[in-house]
Design a protein around this motif. Structure first.
Motif, PDB file in Angstrom:
ATOM      1  N   PRO A 295      47.533  35.530  18.264  1.00  0.00           N
ATOM      2  CA  PRO A 295      47.811  34.776  17.034  1.00  0.00           C
ATOM      3  C   PRO A 295      47.806  35.627  15.769  1.00  0.00           C
ATOM      4  O   PRO A 295      48.466  35.269  14.782  1.00  0.00           O
ATOM      5  CB  PRO A 295      46.672  33.748  16.991  1.00  0.00           C
ATOM      6  CG  PRO A 295      46.121  33.702  18.375  1.00  0.00           C
ATOM      7  CD  PRO A 295      46.322  35.057  18.951  1.00  0.00           C
TER       8      PRO A 295
ATOM      9  N   THR B  90      49.621  29.051  16.779  1.00  0.00           N
ATOM     10  CA  THR B  90      49.602  29.356  18.208  1.00  0.00           C
ATOM     11  C   THR B  90      49.177  28.142  19.017  1.00  0.00           C
ATOM     12  O   THR B  90      49.793  27.802  20.033  1.00  0.00           O
ATOM     13  CB  THR B  90      48.662  30.542  18.486  1.00  0.00           C
ATOM     14  OG1 THR B  90      49.232  31.729  17.913  1.00  0.00           O
ATOM     15  CG2 THR B  90      48.466  30.755  19.968  1.00  0.00           C
TER      16      THR B  90
ATOM     17  N   HIS C  61      48.024  35.398  24.434  1.00  0.00           N
ATOM     18  CA  HIS C  61      48.636  35.087  23.139  1.00  0.00           C
ATOM     19  C   HIS C  61      47.882  35.865  22.056  1.00  0.00           C
ATOM     20  O   HIS C  61      46.652  35.938  22.078  1.00  0.00           O
ATOM     21  CB  HIS C  61      48.545  33.590  22.853  1.00  0.00           C
ATOM     22  CG  HIS C  61      49.405  32.753  23.747  1.00  0.00           C
ATOM     23  ND1 HIS C  61      50.482  32.025  23.295  1.00  0.00           N
ATOM     24  CD2 HIS C  61      49.345  32.533  25.092  1.00  0.00           C
ATOM     25  CE1 HIS C  61      51.047  31.391  24.306  1.00  0.00           C
ATOM     26  NE2 HIS C  61      50.364  31.678  25.412  1.00  0.00           N
TER      27      HIS C  61
END
Length: 314
Positions: free
Chosen positions: A158, A18, A156
């Motif tokens: 990950p 990521t 995000h």
């Protein structure tokens, strides 16, 4: 020299992938639970451009003390800055949705103030499986079955492809806090986690969570394609669309147009359910002179003069 334990390595690799797509400082959203603490530790190991933010929802008497402890753990891991955000949880959409809405708003605010390019969230493969089951139970269509995206704006995830058991094993040596809400049978997700998913694993064999996560990926690809096509062909202009245009469209497009129009009118995404879209669709396909449809956030949908018009709250 031996490397880290396999679970720690798996979490670090996921975080590294990521971070490789990001250019700038990041914040780790950390509740103090095992999943987010493992994420914080892996992120601190992989980069020196990471901070931590914890959100205090104020929903239990010891929440402030938990937040302080999370900040201490963040500092000990070498994360900087570390900050706590206290939020007021509303009521729209139920307790879980209201807490989520308040939390994400606080995380976005913290990222903006700290100049972070991303906020890392600790949702795991098992969380994804639970989300798919919840979407299936709601009957909300392909988008709901698509689960959580790996990336949405600032956020995000990950660890979305890493099983919860692996993530928690990576937390060995740390001191996580277990949110009592995770075991509260009054909360739907808790029942899915502790009752439904284990029952499916027992009845169908291991691998159910991974299969549900694969379903989410496939559903997301389909939903993204249909959403793009629907957005490019929507008949809605200035909050309204011709009934004939809506009635003659394919259902998959029509329902996407209606949902998008409701969101544009100010309906909170977390509170807008399939039943609301059904009610709007009935104004098109089952018109009997019925009155306006009242939507979350105070918006309304009404049919008049051959048009369906959605009006924001005033």
């Amino acid at each position: 020299m031996s490397g880290p334990p396999p679970a720690v390595a798996a979490v670090r690799v996921a975080v590294r992938r990521t971070l490789a797509r990001l250019d700038g400082p990041v914040l780790v959203a950390c509740s103090g639970g095992a999943d987010s603490l493992a994420l914080a530790a892996a992120t601190a190991f992989e980069t020196d451009r990471a901070g931590l933010v914890t959100v205090d929802h104020g929903l239990h008497p010891g929440s402030a003390a938990v937040a302080r402890r999370v900040l201490e753990q963040g500092r000990a891991l070498g994360l900087h800055p570390v900050r706590a955000e206290r939020v007021a949880v509303g009521r729209t959409g139920g307790p879980e949705a209201a807490a989520r809405t308040a939390r994400y708003a606080a995380l976005e605010r913290a990222a903006r103030q700290e100049g972070a390019v991303a906020v890392l969230l600790a949702h795991t493969l098992d969380d994804q499986a639970e989300t798919v089951l919840l979407g299936l139970a709601r009957g909300s269509g392909t988008r709901s079955l698509a689960g959580m995206p790996a990336v949405r704006g600032l956020f995000h995830r990950p660890l979305l492809g890493v099983p919860r058991a692996v993530v928690r094993a990576a937390c060995d040596g740390l001191e996580p806090w277990e949110d009592p809400a995770n075991a509260d049978p009054a909360l739907t997700r808790s029942r899915v986690r502790h009752d439904l998913l284990p029952a499916l694993e027992a009845g169908l064999g291991p691998g159910v969570a991974a299969a549900l996560a694969r379903t989410a990926r496939a559903a997301r690809d389909d939903a993204d394609a249909l959403d793009d096509l629907a957005a490019a062909s929507t008949p809605f202009r200035d909050g309204g669309a011709g009934v004939e245009d809506l009635a003659g469209a394919r259902p998959a497009f029509r329902r996407r147009w209606l949902r998008a129009a409701a969101l544009a009118a100010g309906c909170p995404a977390g509170a807008l359910a399939a039943g609301h879209v059904d009610a709007l669709e009935a104004l098109v396909l089952d018109w009997r002179g019925q009155g306006p449809v009242h939507l979350p956030g105070g918006a309304t949908g009404a049919r008049a003069c051959g048009r369906l018009v959605l009006t924001p709250h005033r």
